[in-house]
Scaffold this motif. Structure first.
Motif, PDB file in Angstrom:
ATOM      1  N   ARG A 274       7.609  -7.451 -14.852  1.00 42.30           N
ATOM      2  CA  ARG A 274       8.592  -6.552 -14.713  1.00 42.30           C
ATOM      3  C   ARG A 274       8.427  -4.920 -14.930  1.00 42.30           C
ATOM      4  N   ALA A 275       8.666  -4.192 -13.968  1.00 41.23           N
ATOM      5  CA  ALA A 275       8.365  -2.717 -14.261  1.00 41.23           C
ATOM      6  C   ALA A 275       9.074  -2.163 -15.484  1.00 41.23           C
ATOM      7  N   PHE A 285       1.541   6.991  -4.785  1.00 40.10           N
ATOM      8  CA  PHE A 285       1.097   6.645  -3.396  1.00 40.10           C
ATOM      9  C   PHE A 285       0.974   5.020  -3.343  1.00 40.10           C
ATOM     10  N   ALA A 286       0.377   4.365  -4.165  1.00 38.76           N
ATOM     11  CA  ALA A 286       0.098   3.011  -4.234  1.00 38.76           C
ATOM     12  C   ALA A 286       1.082   1.951  -4.890  1.00 38.76           C
ATOM     13  N   ALA A 287       1.776   2.631  -5.778  1.00 40.07           N
ATOM     14  CA  ALA A 287       2.646   1.690  -6.598  1.00 40.07           C
ATOM     15  C   ALA A 287       3.867   2.264  -6.847  1.00 40.07           C
ATOM     16  N   THR A 296       3.274  -2.682 -10.208  1.00 42.54           N
ATOM     17  CA  THR A 296       4.531  -3.263  -9.343  1.00 42.54           C
ATOM     18  C   THR A 296       4.647  -2.648  -7.958  1.00 42.54           C
ATOM     19  N   GLU A 297       5.279  -3.342  -7.045  1.00 41.08           N
ATOM     20  CA  GLU A 297       5.718  -2.742  -5.680  1.00 41.08           C
ATOM     21  C   GLU A 297       6.610  -3.717  -5.021  1.00 41.08           C
ATOM     22  N   THR A 298       7.443  -3.423  -4.194  1.00 41.46           N
ATOM     23  CA  THR A 298       8.549  -4.331  -3.512  1.00 41.46           C
ATOM     24  C   THR A 298       7.673  -4.206  -2.002  1.00 41.46           C
ATOM     25  N   PRO A 357       1.856  -2.606   5.385  1.00 42.22           N
ATOM     26  CA  PRO A 357       0.444  -2.567   4.609  1.00 42.22           C
ATOM     27  C   PRO A 357       0.960  -2.351   3.071  1.00 42.22           C
ATOM     28  N   VAL A 358       0.290  -3.062   2.208  1.00 41.38           N
ATOM     29  CA  VAL A 358       0.595  -2.653   0.834  1.00 41.38           C
ATOM     30  C   VAL A 358       0.161  -1.412   0.347  1.00 41.38           C
TER      31      VAL A 358
END
Length: 457
Positions: A274-275, A285-287, A296-298, A357-358
């Motif tokens: 959990r963030a 740029f990545a998370a 974390t990312e959605t 893309p993630v």
């Protein structure tokens, strides 16, 4: 890269075990080519489906000098993947009532006194990079057999409070090493032994260790492709874990929603994912956020994903998981030139999941920008040279501006080549020399324009 090594990279691609899929077939085809293009020595990739390893590919060389191929069971430095593993250890202590994640750490510390301005720092702040601490000395490396600085001494030298605790995200190796000291002082146990008993062994990561393993490993390679001698850090929690790709895949699978593991409760795992803080700067740029030891990312379809990567001198690592569906991937490399390779693999993995893309795949954007910049520089070089030989009037101010731009375009590649590390080297290991050369040509063209004799009235 020597042609013999290029051939070896292609010849030593050795997918092993598990199921076959369109993605695994594609990776078996494209990974050796990308490694050859970027000068990446070796890599191991594990695909996780349904919460279990489904396919493993070993590529390239463990030791190019000795002709030793990479194997699926090779032992790697996994660098900052140590952080999520450390967070699991801290959560096991929290669930056992041995560590209060929200109590000031000063109450636990016995071997080092926390500066007064840092009195509000908690274990949760350390594990979420929100303690306001600087990155730390990531170049503090020592031969395995040497006498290391004691952890309290190292932290005392490395500690740098750059923001108020709790004020926001600030990625910090020092913070995780301080968490290691807190864990040791709170429990009275050695960090490495505790982590093996509480996390590594119960998860089946029996070949993993936070201490120097003394076993044969691949040879690491730096950003210029040079071999890297073995080393250890004074602190282990931030980047000191040694592990195989299979063990990191076991750890990744343990974080899935329906994982059959007895180390943490489902609520404890969810708390790690959990963030706690929003991520900004280059990391943004990545998370989107950072939990406890996890970015974390959605995803584009709304699913939550967590991940962590690592970059050390001569080594790179990455793990990514989608807890609700049991999908994941692990990538380890004995080359510091592997970031674009990782980004390509993650892009293709994302496509296999049916999502955009993630975030880490955006490293490939740098290549598109670099190719555009190279083209622009070549155009400037041609136009500058062509204009210089034309018999046209060139006022003094434009000539001075051209001269200043020429100096900058020629000087920066020379300066960059003299540096041990630049972020540019990591994201453009194969392209940055071409970018530097094109910049120099553009500088030469503008220099010719600035220095050519004036014509006309």
């Amino acid at each position: 890269m020597p042609l013999a090594l290029v051939a070896a990279l292609a010849a030593q691609a050795s997918p092993v075990g598990g199921t076959s899929s369109a993605l695994s077939d594609r990776l078996a085809d494209v990974v050796p080519d990308r490694m050859a293009a970027d000068g990446v020595t070796g890599a191991v990739v594990v695909l996780i489906e349904g919460g279990a390893a489904a396919w493993t590919g070993a590529f390239g060389m463990a030791d190019a000098g000795q002709g030793r191929p990479m194997t699926a069971d090779a032992l790697f430095r996994v660098e900052s993947i140590s952080k999520p593993v450390t967070a699991w250890g801290a959560m096991t202590l929290a669930e056992a009532g041995r560590l209060d994640l929200d109590a000031p750490i000063a109450a636990c510390l016995t071997r080092w006194t926390l500066p007064e301005a840092a009195g509000r720092i908690t274990p949760r702040a350390l594990l979420s990079h929100s303690a306001g601490l600087g990155l730390g000395d990531y170049a503090a490396r020592f031969p395995p057999a040497s006498a290391l600085p004691a952890l309290p001494e190292h932290i005392a030298q490395d500690f740098n409070l750059i923001a108020a605790p709790g004020s926001g995200f600030s990625y910090s190796d020092t913070g995780f090493n301080l968490a290691e000291l807190v864990i040791e002082d709170c429990t009275g146990e050695d960090f490495g032994k505790l982590m093996y008993r509480e996390v590594l062994s119960p998860l089946g990561m029996t070949r993993s260790s936070f201490d120097w393993p003394g076993a044969e490993m691949p040879i690491g390679h730096d950003l210029r492709g040079r071999p890297v001698a073995p080393y250890v850090y004074p602190g282990r929690a931030s980047g000191g874990l040694f592990a195989t790709a299979a063990d990191i895949a076991r750890f990744t699978a343990a974080g899935m929603a329906d994982a059959n593991q007895e180390v943490l409760s489902p609520g404890g795992v969810a708390a790690l994912h959990r963030a706690e803080v929003e991520v900004g700067g280059l990391f943004g740029f990545a998370a989107q956020g950072y939990g406890l030891g996890h970015f974390t990312e959605t995803l584009s379809d709304g699913r939550a994903a967590v991940w962590h990567g690592g970059q050390g001198y001569g080594w790179m690592s990455h793990m990514h998981l989608v807890p609700d569906t049991g999908d994941g991937i692990v990538i380890l490399s004995n080359s510091q030139r592997a970031w674009p390779l990782f980004a390509m693999i993650l892009r293709d993995w994302s496509e296999s999941l049916g999502v955009a893309p993630v975030g880490m795949a955006r490293v490939l954007w740098a290549e598109w920008l670099a190719r555009g910049a190279i083209t622009l520089c070549l155009v400037v070089a041609a136009l500058g040279g062509w204009t210089a030989v034309r018999r046209t009037r060139r006022p003094a101010i434009p000539r001075l501006m051209a001269g200043g731009a020429a100096t900058a375009l020629i000087a920066w590649p020379i300066w960059a080549a003299a540096q041990d590390y630049l972020f540019l080297f990591s994201i453009l290991p194969g392209l940055w020399p071409w970018l530097g050369a094109a910049s120099g040509l553009a500088g030469a063209g503008l220099g010719a324009l600035a220095l050519a004799p004036r014509h006309g009235r």
